[in-house]
Write a protein that holds these residues in place. Structure first.
Motif, PDB file in Angstrom:
ATOM      1  N   TYR A  99      56.821  47.849  59.321  1.00 20.48           N
ATOM      2  CA  TYR A  99      57.900  48.178  60.243  1.00 20.48           C
ATOM      3  C   TYR A  99      59.166  48.468  59.441  1.00 20.48           C
ATOM      4  O   TYR A  99      59.337  47.967  58.308  1.00 20.48           O
ATOM      5  CB  TYR A  99      58.144  47.033  61.231  1.00 20.48           C
ATOM      6  CG  TYR A  99      56.929  46.728  62.083  1.00 20.48           C
ATOM      7  CD1 TYR A  99      56.760  47.356  63.311  1.00 20.48           C
ATOM      8  CD2 TYR A  99      55.947  45.830  61.646  1.00 20.48           C
ATOM      9  CE1 TYR A  99      55.642  47.087  64.094  1.00 20.48           C
ATOM     10  CE2 TYR A  99      54.835  45.561  62.413  1.00 20.48           C
ATOM     11  CZ  TYR A  99      54.683  46.200  63.646  1.00 20.48           C
ATOM     12  OH  TYR A  99      53.577  45.929  64.410  1.00 20.48           O
TER      13      TYR A  99
ATOM     14  N   SER B 239      57.019  42.737  67.758  1.00 19.21           N
ATOM     15  CA  SER B 239      55.613  43.169  67.890  1.00 19.21           C
ATOM     16  C   SER B 239      54.637  42.027  67.600  1.00 19.21           C
ATOM     17  O   SER B 239      53.485  42.082  68.047  1.00 19.21           O
ATOM     18  CB  SER B 239      55.332  44.346  66.951  1.00 19.21           C
ATOM     19  OG  SER B 239      56.176  45.439  67.252  1.00 19.21           O
TER      20      SER B 239
ATOM     21  N   MET C  98      59.386  43.960  63.731  1.00 21.20           N
ATOM     22  CA  MET C  98      58.168  43.226  63.331  1.00 21.20           C
ATOM     23  C   MET C  98      58.018  41.955  64.166  1.00 21.20           C
ATOM     24  O   MET C  98      56.916  41.651  64.654  1.00 21.20           O
ATOM     25  CB  MET C  98      58.244  42.887  61.838  1.00 21.20           C
ATOM     26  CG  MET C  98      57.046  42.081  61.317  1.00 21.20           C
ATOM     27  SD  MET C  98      57.195  41.649  59.581  1.00 21.20           S
ATOM     28  CE  MET C  98      58.553  40.457  59.684  1.00 21.20           C
TER      29      MET C  98
END
Length: 493
Positions: free
Chosen positions: A68, A77, A74
């Motif tokens: 990312y 997600s 990050m």
């Protein structure tokens, strides 16, 4: 995106933040220095590359690790991440992360990450060393356990710390029982004067710091004497002080028996030379003394007192002649004829003669003479002489009566003839001497009976065995080779 299956067993789900060089360096160190056990606990979930426009792919084996452009993306997600490793070392980024990260996410800075990764390397080395040490230890233990000698590991006080399997097998004890016992009880026996004294090799090793050894004896359950050589070797620490001692015991009974036989053979050779000279030098004046004494005894007007004294002279001369004859027979027994002999018949005939002495001494004789025993090749008269010598010794050991057992049996080496009594037994300190010429525990006697018996058996090609317990009795066994069922080669003309 990591699958749920991959993450569910991980203790630490890690997100890495850094530039490409820092990320690659960290990834190589983690991949090369971690082990399988560690990877079961730790997994790298994703990587963030702040400021990068082109995001490269990262791989963990067959699995692709997503990358990312920022750490916030990050974390959004991958909410399963519970540890962030900051690999760039930038102070501003570290400060920002400390402010942004929730308490549930642990922040590990680059210095700490390097420290733990290097620790992984040391852990792998330690595991390898441990495995190598265990392998060496097992190999050494296997070698020591398979040695035929008894081995004890001792502390500075002589207490047993460990023992090999040979000790356990020969003593019949367990290792748990042996550990903590004084080595003296196992190797020297507590009643032995050497135990703890000047002859104790352990005491000498602790005093001098040098290896030491001694020879000791023990009586086994059958009443047979066993010889042992005991060695002690110091184990020194880094200050050259004795910290432990290794004690080794070797059974040297067979070697001691051979040495005793060789010494006896040397003595017999010397006795043979001496007896020839003595017989020549003594018999001539003895013959003269006997002749004049007999001549004087024939004088009709001889005084009674003088006649009595001459009778004593003749009796002592005859006794001396018998001693000389016995000595000559002992030193020159060769040249006898051999024949096929049934030991059971010889034993029965001999005991028919010895029955009256047994009755007079209140000794109950028992014969165990099975039929169909193999024949042996020997001289029957010499075997009778050997048996008579053994029976006489047994009777002398049972002055107040007892039991005497004469047995013939088939054994692996041939046929045995044994004489067992219930007498006073033979003390251990003289067992090596009783087969020596001229050794006797009796006030009267030449001391040649058992020595002659051993020499006769040796010439036949047999063996002689002694077992005795003080206060319980003695057993002497002659073993003679059987007559083989093969045709003998005819004499050449």
């Amino acid at each position: 995106m990591l699958s749920a299956t991959y993450n569910q067993n991980k203790r630490f789900a890690i997100g890495v933040i850094g530039d490409i060089p820092a990320l690659l360096t960290f990834w190589e160190m983690f991949r090369d220095r971690s082990n399988e056990e560690l990877r079961k606990e730790i997994g790298i979930v994703a990587a963030a590359l702040p400021g990068e426009t082109v995001l490269p792919e990262a791989h963990d084996g067959d699995r692709t690790i997503p990358t990312y452009a920022g750490y916030k993306a990050m974390l959004d997600s991958h909410p399963e991440i519970n540890m962030i490793i900051e690999a760039t070392g930038r102070k501003a980024l570290v400060h920002e992360l400390r402010t942004y990260l929730p308490p549930s996410v642990v922040l590990v800075e680059r210095g700490a990450a390097n420290f733990f990764i290097n620790l992984l390397t040391e852990n792998k080395i330690w595991v390898a060393c441990k495995l190598d040490l265990l392998h060496t230890q097992n190999m050494l233990k296997t070698i020591i356990d398979q040695m035929e000698h008894e081995i004890l590991f001792l502390d500075r006080k002589g207490m047993v710390l460990d023992a090999n399997q040979t000790v356990l097998m020969r003593t019949g004890l367990t290792k748990k029982t042996i550990i903590g016992q004084p080595y003296c009880d196992l190797f020297l026996q507590s009643a032995n004067p050497k135990c703890g004294g000047d002859g104790d090799p352990f005491a000498a090793t602790m005093r001098t710091g040098q290896p030491s050894e001694t020879v000791t004896t023990a009586i086994n359950g059958d009443g047979r004497v066993q010889y042992f050589r005991v060695y002690t070797h110091p184990v020194q620490d880094e200050d050259k002080e004795v910290s432990h001692v290794v004690a080794v015991r070797r059974d040297i009974t067979r070697r001691a028996s051979i040495e005793n036989r060789l010494q006896q053979a040397e003595r017999l050779a010397s006795i043979g030379e001496l007896s020839t000279y003595m017989a020549h030098e003594i018999r001539n004046p003895l013959f003269t003394i006997s002749g004049f004494a007999n001549s004087l005894m024939r004088e009709p007007d001889l005084d009674t007192r003088v006649r009595s004294k001459l009778g004593i002279i003749l009796d002592e001369a005859r006794r001396l002649e018998q001693v000389l004859n016995s000595l000559m027979r002992f030193t020159r027994p060769a040249g006898v004829e051999v024949a096929e002999v049934d030991l059971a018949i010889v034993a029965r005939e001999t005991m028919d003669v010895m029955a009256l002495p047994c009755q007079n001494q209140n000794v109950r004789a028992e014969l165990d003479l099975p039929p169909d025993m193999p024949l042996v090749k020997a001289n029957p008269d010499l075997i009778k002489q050997c048996l008579s010598n053994m029976v006489k010794n047994s009777l002398e050991a049972m002055e107040d009566g007892g039991e005497l057992r004469i047995a013939v049996a088939r054994v692996p080496d041939g046929v045995s003839l044994s004489v067992a009594d219930t007498g006073h037994g033979i003390p251990p300190e003289i067992r090596d001497k009783i087969f020596s010429p001229f050794f006797s525990t009796k006030d009267k006697g030449s001391g040649l009976g058992l020595a002659q018996t051993r020499m006769i058996v040796d010439e036949i090609g047999g063996s002689l065995d002694l077992a005795s317990k003080v206060g319980a009795g003695t057993t002497i066994t002659l073993t003679l080779p059987p007559l083989l069922a093969v045709a003998e080669a005819p004499d050449s003309e």
